[in-house]
Motif scaffolding. Structure first.
Motif, PDB file in Angstrom:
ATOM      1  N   ASP A 181       2.161  20.341  18.209  1.00 42.03           N
ATOM      2  CA  ASP A 181       2.503  20.198  16.797  1.00 42.03           C
ATOM      3  C   ASP A 181       3.969  20.494  16.529  1.00 42.03           C
ATOM      4  OD1 ASP A 181      -0.093  19.516  16.329  1.00 42.03           O
ATOM      5  OD2 ASP A 181      -0.713  21.510  15.646  1.00 42.03           O
ATOM      6  N   ASN A 182       4.575  21.376  17.357  1.00 40.19           N
ATOM      7  CA  ASN A 182       5.973  21.774  17.154  1.00 40.19           C
ATOM      8  C   ASN A 182       6.917  21.148  18.194  1.00 40.19           C
ATOM      9  OD1 ASN A 182       6.070  24.124  14.955  1.00 40.19           O
ATOM     10  ND2 ASN A 182       4.167  24.327  16.146  1.00 40.19           N
ATOM     11  N   LYS A 183       6.414  20.114  18.913  1.00 43.45           N
ATOM     12  CA  LYS A 183       7.214  19.385  19.901  1.00 43.45           C
ATOM     13  C   LYS A 183       7.675  20.281  21.047  1.00 43.45           C
ATOM     14  CE  LYS A 183       6.919  15.719  17.334  1.00 43.45           C
ATOM     15  NZ  LYS A 183       6.105  16.308  16.261  1.00 43.45           N
ATOM     16  N   VAL A 184       6.871  21.281  21.385  1.00 47.66           N
ATOM     17  CA  VAL A 184       7.173  22.169  22.507  1.00 47.66           C
ATOM     18  C   VAL A 184       6.125  21.929  23.598  1.00 47.66           C
ATOM     19  CG1 VAL A 184       7.393  24.560  23.292  1.00 47.66           C
ATOM     20  CG2 VAL A 184       8.163  23.922  20.986  1.00 47.66           C
ATOM     21  N   THR A 185       6.604  21.693  24.811  1.00 42.49           N
ATOM     22  CA  THR A 185       5.688  21.488  25.930  1.00 42.49           C
ATOM     23  C   THR A 185       5.431  22.827  26.591  1.00 42.49           C
ATOM     24  OG1 THR A 185       6.627  19.295  26.286  1.00 42.49           O
ATOM     25  CG2 THR A 185       5.285  20.221  28.058  1.00 42.49           C
ATOM     26  N   VAL A 186       4.255  23.411  26.316  1.00 42.80           N
ATOM     27  CA  VAL A 186       3.911  24.726  26.834  1.00 42.80           C
ATOM     28  C   VAL A 186       3.142  24.556  28.143  1.00 42.80           C
ATOM     29  CG1 VAL A 186       2.733  26.895  26.379  1.00 42.80           C
ATOM     30  CG2 VAL A 186       3.805  25.647  24.495  1.00 42.80           C
ATOM     31  N   ILE A 187       3.568  25.319  29.165  1.00 43.18           N
ATOM     32  CA  ILE A 187       2.875  25.290  30.443  1.00 43.18           C
ATOM     33  C   ILE A 187       2.444  26.709  30.810  1.00 43.18           C
ATOM     34  CG2 ILE A 187       4.172  23.282  31.255  1.00 43.18           C
ATOM     35  CD1 ILE A 187       5.813  25.236  32.974  1.00 43.18           C
ATOM     36  N   ILE A 188       1.533  26.836  31.755  1.00 43.00           N
ATOM     37  CA  ILE A 188       1.117  28.154  32.237  1.00 43.00           C
ATOM     38  C   ILE A 188       2.044  28.544  33.383  1.00 43.00           C
ATOM     39  CG2 ILE A 188      -0.752  29.488  33.289  1.00 43.00           C
ATOM     40  CD1 ILE A 188      -2.729  27.620  31.923  1.00 43.00           C
ATOM     41  N   SER A 189       2.885  29.568  33.148  1.00 48.40           N
ATOM     42  CA  SER A 189       3.821  30.020  34.187  1.00 48.40           C
ATOM     43  C   SER A 189       3.112  30.877  35.224  1.00 48.40           C
ATOM     44  CB  SER A 189       4.962  30.828  33.562  1.00 48.40           C
ATOM     45  OG  SER A 189       5.658  30.050  32.615  1.00 48.40           O
ATOM     46  N   ARG A 190       2.243  31.772  34.744  1.00 44.34           N
ATOM     47  CA  ARG A 190       1.487  32.640  35.632  1.00 44.34           C
ATOM     48  C   ARG A 190       0.092  32.867  35.051  1.00 44.34           C
ATOM     49  NH1 ARG A 190       4.379  38.157  36.624  1.00 44.34           N
ATOM     50  NH2 ARG A 190       2.404  38.481  37.748  1.00 44.34           N
ATOM     51  N   SER A 191      -0.844  33.104  35.939  1.00 45.25           N
ATOM     52  CA  SER A 191      -2.210  33.376  35.479  1.00 45.25           C
ATOM     53  C   SER A 191      -2.865  34.319  36.484  1.00 45.25           C
ATOM     54  CB  SER A 191      -3.011  32.078  35.368  1.00 45.25           C
ATOM     55  OG  SER A 191      -4.329  32.339  34.963  1.00 45.25           O
ATOM     56  N   ASP A 192      -3.598  35.278  35.969  1.00 46.85           N
ATOM     57  CA  ASP A 192      -4.240  36.237  36.850  1.00 46.85           C
ATOM     58  C   ASP A 192      -5.629  36.569  36.300  1.00 46.85           C
ATOM     59  OD1 ASP A 192      -4.665  37.899  38.939  1.00 46.85           O
ATOM     60  OD2 ASP A 192      -3.184  39.416  38.380  1.00 46.85           O
ATOM     61  N   THR A 193      -6.524  36.969  37.184  1.00 48.76           N
ATOM     62  CA  THR A 193      -7.891  37.325  36.799  1.00 48.76           C
ATOM     63  C   THR A 193      -8.240  38.663  37.419  1.00 48.76           C
ATOM     64  OG1 THR A 193      -8.504  34.996  36.744  1.00 48.76           O
ATOM     65  CG2 THR A 193     -10.307  36.597  36.809  1.00 48.76           C
ATOM     66  N   GLU A 194      -8.824  39.543  36.636  1.00 46.09           N
ATOM     67  CA  GLU A 194      -9.201  40.866  37.125  1.00 46.09           C
ATOM     68  C   GLU A 194     -10.320  40.757  38.147  1.00 46.09           C
ATOM     69  OE1 GLU A 194     -10.566  45.248  35.378  1.00 46.09           O
ATOM     70  OE2 GLU A 194     -10.382  43.504  34.042  1.00 46.09           O
ATOM     71  N   THR A 195     -10.099  41.352  39.314  1.00 45.38           N
ATOM     72  CA  THR A 195     -11.105  41.319  40.386  1.00 45.38           C
ATOM     73  C   THR A 195     -11.537  42.709  40.820  1.00 45.38           C
ATOM     74  OG1 THR A 195      -9.365  41.276  42.070  1.00 45.38           O
ATOM     75  CG2 THR A 195     -10.163  39.141  41.265  1.00 45.38           C
ATOM     76  N   GLY A 196     -10.955  43.747  40.218  1.00 52.38           N
ATOM     77  CA  GLY A 196     -11.268  45.109  40.645  1.00 52.38           C
ATOM     78  C   GLY A 196     -10.257  45.645  41.627  1.00 52.38           C
ATOM     79  N   LYS A 197      -9.423  44.780  42.166  1.00 54.66           N
ATOM     80  CA  LYS A 197      -8.395  45.236  43.093  1.00 54.66           C
ATOM     81  C   LYS A 197      -7.192  45.751  42.319  1.00 54.66           C
ATOM     82  CE  LYS A 197      -9.666  42.148  46.874  1.00 54.66           C
ATOM     83  NZ  LYS A 197      -9.188  41.111  47.808  1.00 54.66           N
ATOM     84  N   ARG A 198      -6.442  46.599  42.975  1.00 61.20           N
ATOM     85  CA  ARG A 198      -5.279  47.205  42.333  1.00 61.20           C
ATOM     86  C   ARG A 198      -4.246  46.126  41.988  1.00 61.20           C
ATOM     87  NH1 ARG A 198      -1.488  51.978  44.962  1.00 61.20           N
ATOM     88  NH2 ARG A 198      -0.163  52.298  43.106  1.00 61.20           N
ATOM     89  N   GLY A 199      -3.718  46.215  40.756  1.00 61.38           N
ATOM     90  CA  GLY A 199      -2.673  45.289  40.313  1.00 61.38           C
ATOM     91  C   GLY A 199      -3.192  43.980  39.753  1.00 61.38           C
ATOM     92  N   ARG A 200      -4.494  43.731  39.759  1.00 63.44           N
ATOM     93  CA  ARG A 200      -5.057  42.476  39.230  1.00 63.44           C
ATOM     94  C   ARG A 200      -5.655  42.730  37.852  1.00 63.44           C
ATOM     95  NH1 ARG A 200      -6.056  38.629  43.176  1.00 63.44           N
ATOM     96  NH2 ARG A 200      -6.346  37.262  41.375  1.00 63.44           N
TER      97      ARG A 200
END
Length: 580
Positions: free
Chosen positions: A37-56
């Motif tokens: 709507d605002n003429k901005v092309t938004v992309i996913i730069s990073r994505s993470d999912t919690e798995t129970g491991k440290r840092g996720r």
């Protein structure tokens, strides 16, 4: 932020929200919609999912498609990069109170201008799931990419896909369908799945396919129902391998063309044609059956193959191509003022009705070309001496060719196939798919034409004179009989004047026969119509040994009928005389 260039666009307010989203997918949908709507092309730069491991942990980092460093390529091709280090950044994580996913705008600034429209943008132009299905449906029906794109724009007004994406998705579809199979392996699979009859042969001691021949099961049925005339020819520019495509067609009782079989050949030598024609021969249910007439152009290799495989068939040559070649040679040798006259004399030779007329017309042509020995020698040596019995009326009028004196039927079939293909850079699979679609349409038209001959009566055929024929012979045959009936006024019952061409060439009652029926007030008997014109269905089981009635000669029966009629008239006169 201190190093931002002078161009600076702030979209922070557009992405600020206190709304909570139930799932990750809802966040992504909302962000991308606001971006568009605002003429901005938004992309996913990073994505993470919690798995129970440290840092996720569950999080999504969104950025602008122009984020990152400008890429410089050393290749010699023209290349470009849209990245300019745009700082735009949005972070989305689940709220600690469990109310859903929240959105935090870390930087809503852009160091570049925003476009007025998003057409041509590779990311925004990606096809959605529904759009991909729409493309797949249309591609399956061989709709051209440009028309697919127009259809997408009509069905999805917000779509900004360009034709490149359509081509790419078509390629993806083809790869998914074929899997690991090669072009030829996939072609064989399609042919088998569709129930076609097919043969192929390979080069000695290799897996390289030399020739492929295939025929639709309904085409095989039509061939055995209407075997009298076959027309065959090769065409080119149908596939990226530049292999010639050999096509064989026939004619139904309703004068529609049906495809008999197709073949890809490695070359057009006599040996290649012989292999294809041998496979054609195997399609006949009755092993001693063959076509009475095979029509080709003057391809010497093909003519030799016809002579070898079908020695009992009559090989006619296409009049159209012969006249075209003779006309071209006339322009080379004859002055402009005489070209039209000589063309007319040549056509009179071709259309001569008997051998006496042929000799007279040829003599006139020789007299007119006395100063053009190059032309008349070409005509006599190339065409008349070796092939006159294949195209001159004096000879072919005695042949049951059902009106087929040119290869126009197969040429028209070539044209329809190429219209369906759209281009000549596809593989054999695309060509087969186009043929298969053409066949489906063709068979539907043929079935409809049979039904029309059953149930529809043309105004010209309402007369009781056609009473035995209506609904039992094709309307095409009735039209030809009606045209021949117009000759009765000056032919009468005289066979010499009539010439009986319709009887010998079409298997239909000629003018002198019709004159006898009209004098006697007798409707046209159905038995005097060749069985070819009486077949109005393809929903029959072919039986080996079944009499197809292809040899129908009503001359003797007609003579006997006429003798009895004259005897009856004479008896009536004698009785009348005695009574007076």
């Amino acid at each position: 932020m201190e190093n931002l260039p002078k161009i600076c666009v702030d979209t922070t307010d557009a992405f600020m929200t206190t709304e909570r989203f139930g799932t990750r997918e809802e966040v992504i949908r909302w962000i991308k919609k606001v971006g568009i709507d605002n003429k901005v092309t938004v992309i996913i730069s990073r994505s993470d999912t919690e798995t129970g491991k440290r840092g996720r942990s569950n999080k999504i980092i969104f950025g602008c498609d122009k984020g990152g460093k400008h890429k410089i390529s050393d290749s010699g091709t023209q290349s470009a990069s849209k990245k300019c280090g745009c700082p735009f950044k949005i972070r989305s994580t689940p709220a600690k109170d469990g109310s859903g996913w929240k959105i935090d705008v870390k930087c809503g600034l852009h160091n570049h201008g925003l476009p007025d429209r998003l057409e041509g943008h590779s990311f925004i132009g990606r096809l959605t799931t529904n759009e991909k299905q729409h493309v797949a449906d249309l591609a399956k029906r061989h709709v051209t990419p440009k028309n697919i794109l127009l259809s997408l724009q009509d069905k999805f007004p917000e779509n900004v896909t360009r034709i490149t994406q359509v081509y790419k998705h078509e390629s993806v579809i083809e790869k998914e369908i074929r899997g690991p199979r090669s072009d030829i392996q996939h072609l064989f699979k399609l042919i088998e799945d569709a129930g076609y009859v097919y043969w192929s042969r390979k080069q000695d001691d290799s897996e390289v396919v030399r020739e492929i021949f295939w025929a639709h099961p309904d085409s095989v049925k039509l061939l055995n129902i209407f075997p009298i005339v076959l027309v065959m020819d090769s065409t080119y520019k149908t596939n990226k391998y530049r292999q010639p495509l050999f096509e064989i067609v026939g004619m139904t009782s309703t004068e529609l063309t049906f495809a008999v079989g197709f073949a890809y050949m490695e070359s057009e030598q006599t040996e290649n044609f012989c292999w294809v024609l041998e496979k054609l021969k195997e399609l006949f249910v009755k092993k001693d059956m063959c076509s009475q007439v095979i029509l080709t152009d003057r391809d010497l290799a093909l003519m030799k193959a016809v002579e070898v495989v079908f020695p009992n068939s009559i090989n006619l040559l296409c009049r159209f191509h012969i006249n075209k070649n003779v006309g071209a040679k006339c322009k080379q040798h004859v002055v402009n003022d005489l070209q039209k006259t000589i063309d007319t004399l040549w056509m009179e030779v071709v259309w001569a009705s008997d051998e006496v007329e042929y000799g007279q017309r040829l003599h006139q042509l020789e007299q007119a070309c006395v100063d053009y020995s190059g032309f008349i020698n070409y005509v006599k040596d190339t065409w008349l001496a070796p092939h006159r019995h294949r195209f001159v009326g004096a000879w072919i009028n005695r042949v049951l060719h059902l009106g087929n004196t040119t290869t126009n039927r197969v040429e028209s079939a070539h044209w329809k196939l190429k219209q369906m293909l759209g281009n000549s850079i596809g593989d054999m699979v695309k060509c087969w798919e186009a043929m298969n679609n053409n066949l489906r349409l063709q068979l539907g038209n043929i079935r409809a034409s049979f039904q029309k001959s059953f149930y529809e009566v043309e105004h010209a055929h309402v007369s009781p004179f056609y009473g035995y024929l209506r609904g039992s012979v094709s309307r095409a045959a009735l039209r030809r009989i009606a045209e021949e009936l117009l000759r009765v006024d000056y032919v009468g019952t005289n066979r010499q004047i009539c010439g009986c061409t319709l009887r010998t060439s079409y298997g239909l009652p000629c003018a002198c026969e019709l004159g006898r029926y009209r004098v006697g007030g007798i409707p046209i008997p159905i038995d005097v119509v060749h069985v070819h014109w009486r077949k109005l269905t393809m929903e029959v089981e072919l039986e080996i040994g079944e009499d197809d009635g292809s040899e129908v000669d009503m001359t003797a029966a007609m003579d006997e009928l006429w003798r009895r009629f004259r005897s009856l008239v004479l008896l009536t006169i004698i009785i009348g005389f005695r009574l007076t």
